[in-house]
Design a protein around this motif. Structure first.
Motif, PDB file in Angstrom:
ATOM      1  N   SER A 183      -3.408  -7.461  -6.062  1.00 57.19           N
ATOM      2  CA  SER A 183      -2.822  -6.152  -5.713  1.00 57.19           C
ATOM      3  C   SER A 183      -1.381  -6.265  -5.225  1.00 57.19           C
ATOM      4  O   SER A 183      -0.880  -5.379  -4.532  1.00 57.19           O
ATOM      5  CB  SER A 183      -3.669  -5.441  -4.635  1.00 57.19           C
ATOM      6  N   GLN A 184      -0.723  -7.339  -5.600  1.00 50.66           N
ATOM      7  CA  GLN A 184       0.660  -7.516  -5.173  1.00 50.66           C
ATOM      8  C   GLN A 184       1.387  -8.449  -6.133  1.00 50.66           C
ATOM      9  O   GLN A 184       0.795  -9.152  -6.939  1.00 50.66           O
ATOM     10  CB  GLN A 184       0.726  -8.084  -3.753  1.00 50.66           C
ATOM     11  N   VAL A 185       2.722  -8.429  -6.038  1.00 53.23           N
ATOM     12  CA  VAL A 185       3.572  -9.335  -6.800  1.00 53.23           C
ATOM     13  C   VAL A 185       4.622  -9.915  -5.850  1.00 53.23           C
ATOM     14  O   VAL A 185       5.194  -9.185  -5.025  1.00 53.23           O
ATOM     15  CB  VAL A 185       4.270  -8.602  -7.974  1.00 53.23           C
ATOM     16  N   THR A 186       4.856 -11.221  -5.952  1.00 45.12           N
ATOM     17  CA  THR A 186       5.866 -11.876  -5.143  1.00 45.12           C
ATOM     18  C   THR A 186       7.108 -12.112  -5.995  1.00 45.12           C
ATOM     19  O   THR A 186       7.016 -12.687  -7.085  1.00 45.12           O
ATOM     20  CB  THR A 186       5.358 -13.228  -4.605  1.00 45.12           C
ATOM     21  N   LEU A 187       8.244 -11.664  -5.502  1.00 45.70           N
ATOM     22  CA  LEU A 187       9.519 -11.782  -6.219  1.00 45.70           C
ATOM     23  C   LEU A 187      10.401 -12.845  -5.569  1.00 45.70           C
ATOM     24  O   LEU A 187      10.395 -13.021  -4.345  1.00 45.70           O
ATOM     25  CB  LEU A 187      10.254 -10.439  -6.218  1.00 45.70           C
ATOM     26  N   LYS A 188      11.151 -13.511  -6.425  1.00 45.21           N
ATOM     27  CA  LYS A 188      12.087 -14.523  -5.956  1.00 45.21           C
ATOM     28  C   LYS A 188      13.339 -14.438  -6.810  1.00 45.21           C
ATOM     29  O   LYS A 188      13.263 -14.276  -8.023  1.00 45.21           O
ATOM     30  CB  LYS A 188      11.461 -15.920  -6.072  1.00 45.21           C
ATOM     31  N   TRP A 189      14.518 -14.522  -6.181  1.00 46.02           N
ATOM     32  CA  TRP A 189      15.778 -14.491  -6.920  1.00 46.02           C
ATOM     33  C   TRP A 189      16.812 -15.346  -6.205  1.00 46.02           C
ATOM     34  O   TRP A 189      16.630 -15.720  -5.042  1.00 46.02           O
ATOM     35  CB  TRP A 189      16.284 -13.053  -7.083  1.00 46.02           C
ATOM     36  N   GLY A 203       8.605  -0.500 -12.044  1.00 49.66           N
ATOM     37  CA  GLY A 203       7.794   0.514 -12.703  1.00 49.66           C
ATOM     38  C   GLY A 203       6.847  -0.146 -13.672  1.00 49.66           C
ATOM     39  O   GLY A 203       6.826  -1.381 -13.812  1.00 49.66           O
ATOM     40  N   THR A 204       6.074   0.659 -14.376  1.00 48.67           N
ATOM     41  CA  THR A 204       5.067   0.128 -15.302  1.00 48.67           C
ATOM     42  C   THR A 204       5.544   0.152 -16.753  1.00 48.67           C
ATOM     43  O   THR A 204       4.768  -0.155 -17.648  1.00 48.67           O
ATOM     44  CB  THR A 204       3.754   0.926 -15.176  1.00 48.67           C
ATOM     45  N   GLU A 205       6.806   0.541 -16.981  1.00 45.19           N
ATOM     46  CA  GLU A 205       7.387   0.490 -18.311  1.00 45.19           C
ATOM     47  C   GLU A 205       8.687  -0.297 -18.259  1.00 45.19           C
ATOM     48  O   GLU A 205       9.486  -0.122 -17.335  1.00 45.19           O
ATOM     49  CB  GLU A 205       7.672   1.896 -18.842  1.00 45.19           C
ATOM     50  N   SER A 206       8.897  -1.150 -19.244  1.00 48.39           N
ATOM     51  CA  SER A 206      10.117  -1.948 -19.299  1.00 48.39           C
ATOM     52  C   SER A 206      11.346  -1.037 -19.366  1.00 48.39           C
ATOM     53  O   SER A 206      11.416  -0.130 -20.188  1.00 48.39           O
ATOM     54  CB  SER A 206      10.084  -2.870 -20.519  1.00 48.39           C
ATOM     55  N   PHE A 223       9.742 -12.154  -1.578  1.00 47.24           N
ATOM     56  CA  PHE A 223       9.624 -10.734  -1.262  1.00 47.24           C
ATOM     57  C   PHE A 223       8.386 -10.190  -1.948  1.00 47.24           C
ATOM     58  O   PHE A 223       8.249 -10.280  -3.175  1.00 47.24           O
ATOM     59  CB  PHE A 223      10.860  -9.963  -1.715  1.00 47.24           C
ATOM     60  N   VAL A 224       7.473  -9.638  -1.159  1.00 45.49           N
ATOM     61  CA  VAL A 224       6.190  -9.189  -1.677  1.00 45.49           C
ATOM     62  C   VAL A 224       6.196  -7.671  -1.873  1.00 45.49           C
ATOM     63  O   VAL A 224       6.591  -6.924  -0.973  1.00 45.49           O
ATOM     64  CB  VAL A 224       5.048  -9.589  -0.723  1.00 45.49           C
ATOM     65  N   ILE A 225       5.769  -7.238  -3.048  1.00 50.11           N
ATOM     66  CA  ILE A 225       5.529  -5.821  -3.330  1.00 50.11           C
ATOM     67  C   ILE A 225       4.017  -5.610  -3.260  1.00 50.11           C
ATOM     68  O   ILE A 225       3.279  -6.020  -4.160  1.00 50.11           O
ATOM     69  CB  ILE A 225       6.048  -5.410  -4.721  1.00 50.11           C
ATOM     70  N   PRO A 226       3.519  -4.994  -2.193  1.00 52.25           N
ATOM     71  CA  PRO A 226       2.065  -4.811  -2.043  1.00 52.25           C
ATOM     72  C   PRO A 226       1.598  -3.495  -2.643  1.00 52.25           C
ATOM     73  O   PRO A 226       2.389  -2.684  -3.130  1.00 52.25           O
ATOM     74  CB  PRO A 226       1.897  -4.806  -0.519  1.00 52.25           C
ATOM     75  N   GLY A 227       0.283  -3.265  -2.583  1.00 55.79           N
ATOM     76  CA  GLY A 227      -0.288  -1.987  -2.978  1.00 55.79           C
ATOM     77  C   GLY A 227      -0.216  -1.680  -4.458  1.00 55.79           C
ATOM     78  O   GLY A 227      -0.195  -0.508  -4.855  1.00 55.79           O
ATOM     79  N   LEU A 228      -0.186  -2.721  -5.306  1.00 55.43           N
ATOM     80  CA  LEU A 228      -0.112  -2.514  -6.752  1.00 55.43           C
ATOM     81  C   LEU A 228      -1.519  -2.461  -7.359  1.00 55.43           C
ATOM     82  O   LEU A 228      -2.493  -2.899  -6.743  1.00 55.43           O
ATOM     83  CB  LEU A 228       0.714  -3.629  -7.397  1.00 55.43           C
ATOM     84  N   THR A 229      -1.618  -1.958  -8.572  1.00 53.39           N
ATOM     85  CA  THR A 229      -2.904  -1.818  -9.252  1.00 53.39           C
ATOM     86  C   THR A 229      -3.204  -3.062 -10.074  1.00 53.39           C
ATOM     87  O   THR A 229      -2.402  -3.441 -10.953  1.00 53.39           O
ATOM     88  CB  THR A 229      -2.890  -0.589 -10.173  1.00 53.39           C
ATOM     89  N   ASN A 230      -4.309  -3.702  -9.779  1.00 53.26           N
ATOM     90  CA  ASN A 230      -4.697  -4.886 -10.537  1.00 53.26           C
ATOM     91  C   ASN A 230      -4.898  -4.537 -12.011  1.00 53.26           C
ATOM     92  O   ASN A 230      -5.440  -3.480 -12.345  1.00 53.26           O
ATOM     93  CB  ASN A 230      -5.983  -5.490  -9.973  1.00 53.26           C
ATOM     94  N   GLY A 231      -4.460  -5.438 -12.892  1.00 53.48           N
ATOM     95  CA  GLY A 231      -4.598  -5.239 -14.322  1.00 53.48           C
ATOM     96  C   GLY A 231      -3.484  -4.431 -14.952  1.00 53.48           C
ATOM     97  O   GLY A 231      -3.445  -4.280 -16.175  1.00 53.48           O
ATOM     98  N   THR A 256       1.521  -9.163 -13.767  1.00 54.07           N
ATOM     99  CA  THR A 256       0.332  -8.316 -13.758  1.00 54.07           C
ATOM    100  C   THR A 256      -0.593  -8.753 -12.634  1.00 54.07           C
ATOM    101  O   THR A 256      -1.195  -9.829 -12.712  1.00 54.07           O
ATOM    102  CB  THR A 256      -0.415  -8.402 -15.107  1.00 54.07           C
ATOM    103  N   PRO A 257      -0.689  -7.977 -11.548  1.00 54.66           N
ATOM    104  CA  PRO A 257      -1.602  -8.356 -10.454  1.00 54.66           C
ATOM    105  C   PRO A 257      -3.044  -8.449 -10.948  1.00 54.66           C
ATOM    106  O   PRO A 257      -3.454  -7.681 -11.819  1.00 54.66           O
ATOM    107  CB  PRO A 257      -1.435  -7.206  -9.450  1.00 54.66           C
ATOM    108  N   GLN A 258      -3.793  -9.399 -10.372  1.00 58.78           N
ATOM    109  CA  GLN A 258      -5.188  -9.588 -10.756  1.00 58.78           C
ATOM    110  C   GLN A 258      -6.028  -9.791  -9.502  1.00 58.78           C
ATOM    111  O   GLN A 258      -5.604 -10.466  -8.558  1.00 58.78           O
ATOM    112  CB  GLN A 258      -5.357 -10.809 -11.673  1.00 58.78           C
ATOM    113  N   ALA A 259      -7.231  -9.234  -9.488  1.00 62.73           N
ATOM    114  CA  ALA A 259      -8.130  -9.387  -8.347  1.00 62.73           C
ATOM    115  C   ALA A 259      -8.473 -10.858  -8.157  1.00 62.73           C
ATOM    116  O   ALA A 259      -8.791 -11.568  -9.110  1.00 62.73           O
ATOM    117  CB  ALA A 259      -9.405  -8.571  -8.568  1.00 62.73           C
ATOM    118  N   GLY A 260      -8.396 -11.305  -6.914  1.00 62.72           N
ATOM    119  CA  GLY A 260      -8.734 -12.685  -6.592  1.00 62.72           C
ATOM    120  C   GLY A 260      -7.675 -13.684  -6.955  1.00 62.72           C
ATOM    121  O   GLY A 260      -7.816 -14.876  -6.669  1.00 62.72           O
TER     122      GLY A 260
END
Length: 347
Positions: A183-189, A203-206, A223-231, A256-260
């Motif tokens: 339910s999250q993605v970690t970003l690094k730059w 967003g969900t579209e390129s 940097f973590v973006i939380p609260g995302l939808t798995n899959g 693409t966040p994934q459960a577990g």
């Protein structure tokens, strides 16, 4: 063939009659072998202080290191006006000198609201050609910002001014990567020098980013973006703010966040942070919060700084402070905040 020759003669005649100003139409290849950055964009206009030996200003960005703009004296300038403002952080030159080698001093100016302002200090360098090739100089760092054009002023005591190629280093965040979690993605730059903050859009579209989050200047590594939808696949870009100017956006990264699913161990989730708020009185307040709570605080702060939103912010102390209470909240007042610091950690 005859018509082409006539057109060429007319074009060069107009250059001499009207002060050496013309529009340069370039091909799609914007790079120059051996140089960093890109050539000025198609539609850029060029104007020079003088021309010698039928070597006009457009020779300074025609992707040919064997041609060059040649001034008629030991000092001169070449200015470029872009079709649209560009965000820049450096300028690189390939130069020619006779005699070889020669010392030349260069100063870069940027055009802001129609006014030329210096964006680099005067820098004297040795122009030393090898095998009759133009000398590629180290990039000149400029004040990061958005400019409608640049002017290169040059001066020497022993050579006519001649520039073979100009390339521009864009001001933008670099090397954005995204790692999936639950339910999250970690970003690094890559860190941007002197960055005051970063802006992440996703967003969900390129190419279509509907969400915006502000990150602190120290968040580039994790940097973590939380609260995302798995899959669901998400697309991200980041920009940096330096001297109040926003850079161009970085490359687009997706995940693409994934459960577990756990993030790469080399990029810990960083799902907690210590928020240290220093008040104008000198009092320091410390809060142990989730990263989402910290991001929400930053969004409130930036919104209020822009003149919108509530004048205070409620921070849930959770169980950080012991006591016989069902809940404890602290309210911080916007105009009482001097600085705040965020230290992320994993739990």
């Amino acid at each position: 063939m005859k018509n082409n020759i006539v057109k060429a003669v007319i074009m060069f005649s107009l250059l001499f009659l009207f002060g050496g100003s013309m529009v340069y139409a370039a091909d799609e290849n914007r790079t120059v072998d051996g140089m960093l950055g890109v050539r000025p964009p198609e539609g850029t206009t060029v104007q020079v202080s003088s021309i010698s030996s039928a070597r006009p200003g457009e020779y300074a960005f025609d992707n040919d290191l064997k041609t060059f703009w040649n001034s008629s004296g030991y000092s001169g300038y070449l200015q470029l006006i872009f079709p649209a403002p560009m965000t820049l952080q450096n300028v690189q030159l390939a130069a020619v000198a006779t005699p070889n080698p020669s010392n030349v001093s260069y100063t870069i100016y940027g055009q802001v609201n129609g006014t030329w302002v210096p964006i680099s200090s005067a820098k004297k360098v040795k122009v030393e050609q090898k095998l009759n090739q133009a000398c590629i100089l180290p990039p000149f760092d400029v004040t990061p910002g958005k400019y409608s054009g640049i002017k290169i002023a040059a001066e020497s005591s022993d050579t006519w001014i001649a520039i073979s190629e100009i390339t521009l280093g864009k001001f933008q965040a670099q090397e954005l990567t995204a790692t999936s979690g639950d339910s999250q993605v970690t970003l690094k730059w890559d860190q941007v020098e002197n960055a005051e903050s970063y802006t992440v859009k996703y967003g969900t579209e390129s190419g279509k980013y509907v969400e915006t989050v502000t990150a602190t200047k120290d968040s580039y590594g994790n940097f973590v973006i939380p609260g995302l939808t798995n899959g669901t696949k998400y697309y991200f870009v980041v920009s940096a703010k330096v001297n109040g100017v926003d850079s161009d956006y970085s490359n687009e990264a997706s995940a693409t966040p994934q459960a577990g699913e756990k993030p790469d161990p080399e990029q810990p989730s960083g799902n907690r942070a210590i928020l240290m708020v220093t008040m104008t009185t000198g009092l320091e307040k410390e809060f142990d919060l989730s990263l989402k709570e910290v991001n929400d605080f930053i969004v409130w702060y930036d919104t209020k700084d822009a003149g919108r939103g509530q004048s205070f912010y409620k921070i849930d102390k959770h169980d950080n402070n012991k006591g016989p209470f069902s809940s404890r909240n602290e309210y911080v007042i916007f105009d009482k905040i001097l600085t705040f610091e965020i230290s992320e950690y994993s739990k």
